[in-house]
Design a protein around this motif. Sequence first.
Motif, PDB file in Angstrom:
ATOM      1  N   UNK A 146       0.833  -1.199   0.000  1.00 50.37           N
ATOM      2  CA  UNK A 146       0.000   0.000   0.000  1.00 50.37           C
ATOM      3  C   UNK A 146       0.870   1.252   0.000  1.00 50.37           C
ATOM      4  N   UNK A 147       0.576   2.170  -0.922  1.00 52.71           N
ATOM      5  CA  UNK A 147       1.252   3.462  -0.983  1.00 52.71           C
ATOM      6  C   UNK A 147       0.251   4.556  -0.636  1.00 52.71           C
ATOM      7  N   UNK A 148       0.780   5.665  -0.096  1.00 50.75           N
ATOM      8  CA  UNK A 148      -0.048   6.834   0.208  1.00 50.75           C
ATOM      9  C   UNK A 148       0.472   8.043  -0.550  1.00 50.75           C
ATOM     10  N   UNK A 149      -0.449   8.892  -1.014  1.00 51.41           N
ATOM     11  CA  UNK A 149      -0.095  10.094  -1.770  1.00 51.41           C
ATOM     12  C   UNK A 149      -0.687  11.324  -1.095  1.00 51.41           C
ATOM     13  N   UNK A 150       0.049  12.420  -1.168  1.00 52.71           N
ATOM     14  CA  UNK A 150      -0.480  13.699  -0.711  1.00 52.71           C
ATOM     15  C   UNK A 150       0.399  14.816  -1.253  1.00 52.71           C
ATOM     16  N   UNK A 151      -0.099  16.058  -1.156  1.00 53.29           N
ATOM     17  CA  UNK A 151       0.633  17.234  -1.621  1.00 53.29           C
ATOM     18  C   UNK A 151       0.990  18.124  -0.436  1.00 53.29           C
ATOM     19  N   UNK A 152       2.167  18.748  -0.525  1.00 54.84           N
ATOM     20  CA  UNK A 152       2.604  19.756   0.437  1.00 54.84           C
ATOM     21  C   UNK A 152       2.955  21.014  -0.352  1.00 54.84           C
ATOM     22  N   UNK A 153       2.612  22.175   0.175  1.00 55.16           N
ATOM     23  CA  UNK A 153       2.897  23.447  -0.502  1.00 55.16           C
ATOM     24  C   UNK A 153       3.910  24.254   0.292  1.00 55.16           C
ATOM     25  N   UNK A 154       4.709  25.045  -0.421  1.00 57.24           N
ATOM     26  CA  UNK A 154       5.651  25.952   0.216  1.00 57.24           C
ATOM     27  C   UNK A 154       5.904  27.116  -0.738  1.00 57.24           C
ATOM     28  N   UNK A 155       6.757  28.061  -0.323  1.00 57.41           N
ATOM     29  CA  UNK A 155       6.987  29.290  -1.083  1.00 57.41           C
ATOM     30  C   UNK A 155       8.476  29.510  -1.290  1.00 57.41           C
ATOM     31  N   UNK A 156       8.842  29.956  -2.496  1.00 57.42           N
ATOM     32  CA  UNK A 156      10.215  30.345  -2.777  1.00 57.42           C
ATOM     33  C   UNK A 156      10.490  31.731  -2.192  1.00 57.42           C
TER      34      UNK A 156
END
Length: 253
Positions: A70-80
Motif C-alpha cells: 500500500x502506498x499513500x499520496x499527498x501534496x505539500x505546498x511551500x513558497x520560494x
Amino acid sequence: MRLRELAHQRRRFGYRRLGWLLAREGQVMNHKKLYRLYREEKLMVRRRGGRKRALGTRAPIELPHSINQRWSLDFVSDTLADGRRFRILCIVDDFSRECLATVVDTSLSGMRVVRELDRLTRERTTPTVIVSDNGTELTSIAVLKWATDRLAWHYIQPGKPMQNAFVESFNSKLRDECLNEHVFTGLAEARQIINSWRHDYNCLRPHSSLRALTPREFAEQQGDGPSERVWGSTDRPLAPPPHQGQNNNRLYL
C-alpha cells in the motif's frame, strides 16, 4: 401527465425547457399554467450540494503487512524566496515508511501524477492499494483511467486527513525538518535540498515506529530492500540501534 414523465427523464431541466419539449410534441401551454402545474407537481430542480467526487474503494482499509502493498499520496505546498508557490507530491510506502518520491514543481496535474506513478511501478512493482484524498489532481480522468483494472484506489473521507495518517506523518516531518529550515532561492535549489533530505530520511534517520531502524534497514530485514543506494558520505545510521533494555527515547526522532 406528460409533464411529469418528461421531468423524471430530464431531471435537470427547468419548466421552460420542459415546456419547449411539450410544444415539440404538440402540447402548447401558456407559460403561467405550465409553471403552476410544475409547482403543484413539485418538479422543481434541486440545487446541487457540491461537486461529484470519485468514490474509489469504501471498505474499511486494513494495515499493510508487506512492502509495496500500500502506498499513500499527498501534496505539500511551500513558497520560494521571491514569493512564488510550489508544490511537492509525496509518495510513501505505508509498511516500510520509505518515501518513494518527492516531486517538486510549480504545477502538478493529474497527468504528472500518472507519469510519476508509472515510473515508480516500473522501478519497483505495482502496489495493491493507493490511498489519497479527494483532491482534483487525484480524482482526475487521467488518474482514474490509469488506476482502472490496475489497482484499488482508496479515497479517504473529505475533511478527515487522519485516515491517511502515514503520509500525513511524513508531511509533518518534511515541513518541520526541511521546509521550515531553508529559504529556497529557486525551484532547482528546492529540488536538490528536498531530495537530499529524502535520502537522509530513508537511509540515515531512525524511526520510532520501526524500532529505531531506518526504512532502508527495515526493508532489508524484510528481505526486500529499497532499490536506491544510500546518499551521502556514510552508509551507517547517524546513531546505532539501541541495545535491549536501553532508554531509547532520545533516538526516536
